[in-house]
Design a protein around this motif. Structure first.
Motif, PDB file in Angstrom:
ATOM      1  N   GLY A 112       0.807  -1.215   0.000  1.00  0.00           N
ATOM      2  CA  GLY A 112       0.000   0.000   0.000  1.00  0.00           C
ATOM      3  C   GLY A 112       0.843   1.269   0.000  1.00  0.00           C
ATOM      4  O   GLY A 112       0.599   2.199  -0.768  1.00  0.00           O
ATOM      5  N   VAL A 113       1.863   1.305   0.832  1.00  0.00           N
ATOM      6  CA  VAL A 113       2.719   2.491   0.899  1.00  0.00           C
ATOM      7  C   VAL A 113       3.530   2.637  -0.384  1.00  0.00           C
ATOM      8  O   VAL A 113       3.641   3.742  -0.943  1.00  0.00           O
ATOM      9  N   LEU A 114       4.090   1.557  -0.877  1.00  0.00           N
ATOM     10  CA  LEU A 114       4.875   1.633  -2.112  1.00  0.00           C
ATOM     11  C   LEU A 114       4.006   2.019  -3.304  1.00  0.00           C
ATOM     12  O   LEU A 114       4.439   2.789  -4.162  1.00  0.00           O
ATOM     13  N   GLY A 115       2.793   1.503  -3.366  1.00  0.00           N
ATOM     14  CA  GLY A 115       1.874   1.871  -4.445  1.00  0.00           C
ATOM     15  C   GLY A 115       1.490   3.342  -4.386  1.00  0.00           C
ATOM     16  O   GLY A 115       1.339   3.995  -5.420  1.00  0.00           O
ATOM     17  N   THR A 116       1.351   3.870  -3.185  1.00  0.00           N
ATOM     18  CA  THR A 116       1.004   5.277  -3.029  1.00  0.00           C
ATOM     19  C   THR A 116       2.173   6.182  -3.412  1.00  0.00           C
ATOM     20  O   THR A 116       1.980   7.246  -3.993  1.00  0.00           O
ATOM     21  N   LEU A 117       3.382   5.766  -3.101  1.00  0.00           N
ATOM     22  CA  LEU A 117       4.559   6.584  -3.403  1.00  0.00           C
ATOM     23  C   LEU A 117       4.995   6.502  -4.863  1.00  0.00           C
ATOM     24  O   LEU A 117       5.779   7.340  -5.310  1.00  0.00           O
ATOM     25  N   LEU A 118       4.506   5.530  -5.600  1.00  0.00           N
ATOM     26  CA  LEU A 118       4.960   5.326  -6.973  1.00  0.00           C
ATOM     27  C   LEU A 118       4.696   6.518  -7.901  1.00  0.00           C
ATOM     28  O   LEU A 118       5.602   6.923  -8.638  1.00  0.00           O
ATOM     29  N   PRO A 119       3.511   7.139  -7.927  1.00  0.00           N
ATOM     30  CA  PRO A 119       3.317   8.290  -8.814  1.00  0.00           C
ATOM     31  C   PRO A 119       4.243   9.467  -8.484  1.00  0.00           C
ATOM     32  O   PRO A 119       4.780  10.109  -9.383  1.00  0.00           O
ATOM     33  N   THR A 120       4.454   9.747  -7.208  1.00  0.00           N
ATOM     34  CA  THR A 120       5.354  10.831  -6.827  1.00  0.00           C
ATOM     35  C   THR A 120       6.784  10.510  -7.232  1.00  0.00           C
ATOM     36  O   THR A 120       7.499  11.364  -7.752  1.00  0.00           O
ATOM     37  N   THR A 121       7.198   9.265  -7.033  1.00  0.00           N
ATOM     38  CA  THR A 121       8.537   8.849  -7.425  1.00  0.00           C
ATOM     39  C   THR A 121       8.721   8.948  -8.933  1.00  0.00           C
ATOM     40  O   THR A 121       9.773   9.394  -9.411  1.00  0.00           O
ATOM     41  N   ALA A 122       7.710   8.564  -9.682  1.00  0.00           N
ATOM     42  CA  ALA A 122       7.791   8.659 -11.142  1.00  0.00           C
ATOM     43  C   ALA A 122       7.930  10.114 -11.579  1.00  0.00           C
ATOM     44  O   ALA A 122       8.716  10.417 -12.488  1.00  0.00           O
ATOM     45  N   LEU A 123       7.211  11.018 -10.952  1.00  0.00           N
ATOM     46  CA  LEU A 123       7.340  12.435 -11.298  1.00  0.00           C
ATOM     47  C   LEU A 123       8.723  12.974 -10.950  1.00  0.00           C
ATOM     48  O   LEU A 123       9.282  13.796 -11.684  1.00  0.00           O
ATOM     49  N   ILE A 124       9.283  12.536  -9.838  1.00  0.00           N
ATOM     50  CA  ILE A 124      10.619  12.977  -9.461  1.00  0.00           C
ATOM     51  C   ILE A 124      11.650  12.476 -10.460  1.00  0.00           C
ATOM     52  O   ILE A 124      12.587  13.197 -10.830  1.00  0.00           O
ATOM     53  N   ILE A 125      11.489  11.257 -10.921  1.00  0.00           N
ATOM     54  CA  ILE A 125      12.444  10.693 -11.885  1.00  0.00           C
ATOM     55  C   ILE A 125      12.282  11.351 -13.253  1.00  0.00           C
ATOM     56  O   ILE A 125      13.278  11.688 -13.905  1.00  0.00           O
ATOM     57  N   ILE A 126      11.059  11.558 -13.689  1.00  0.00           N
ATOM     58  CA  ILE A 126      10.825  12.127 -15.021  1.00  0.00           C
ATOM     59  C   ILE A 126      11.189  13.605 -15.072  1.00  0.00           C
ATOM     60  O   ILE A 126      11.797  14.071 -16.017  1.00  0.00           O
ATOM     61  N   TYR A 127      10.800  14.349 -14.048  1.00  0.00           N
ATOM     62  CA  TYR A 127      11.052  15.793 -14.002  1.00  0.00           C
ATOM     63  C   TYR A 127      11.939  16.124 -12.810  1.00  0.00           C
ATOM     64  O   TYR A 127      11.450  16.621 -11.792  1.00  0.00           O
TER      65      TYR A 127
END
Length: 101
Positions: free
Chosen positions: A85-100
């Motif tokens: 649950g925690v990793l799934g919630t953090l995934l969109p924020t992590t993806a944005l940090i990596i992309i931008y």
């Protein structure tokens, strides 16, 4: 369907999309306290707390309500469920940090 791990992951991924805003607000607040506010900003940090506390509080209530409901019906072990649950919630924020960066 709630007993399988994909349902938990999808639910938390969907919850992770609006979570970008509370995570950003918390990061900005922490960075402002560590480095100090800019010289031209003399309003102080109290106004930020008026904004951050309700946004983060409402999101935390929504996230915990959804996950407690799913956790009761899930057949996953509690540690596995909450980690997913925690990793799934953090995934969109992590993806944005990596992309931008």
């Amino acid at each position: 369907m709630a007993g399988r791990w994909p349902a938990v992951l999808v639910a938390n991924l969907l919850l992770g999309i609006p979570a970008v805003v509370p995570f950003w607000l918390l990061w900005f607040l922490a960075a402002s306290w560590v480095s100090g506010p800019p010289a031209e900003e003399n309003d102080g940090m109290a106004l930020w707390l008026v904004i951050v506390v309700p946004v983060v509080g409402l999101y935390a209530l929504l996230w915990s309500a959804v996950n407690r409901s799913l956790a009761r019906r899930s057949s996953l072990m509690p540690r596995t469920y909450w980690l997913l649950g925690v990793l799934g919630t953090l995934l969109p924020t992590t993806a944005l940090i990596i992309i931008y960066p």
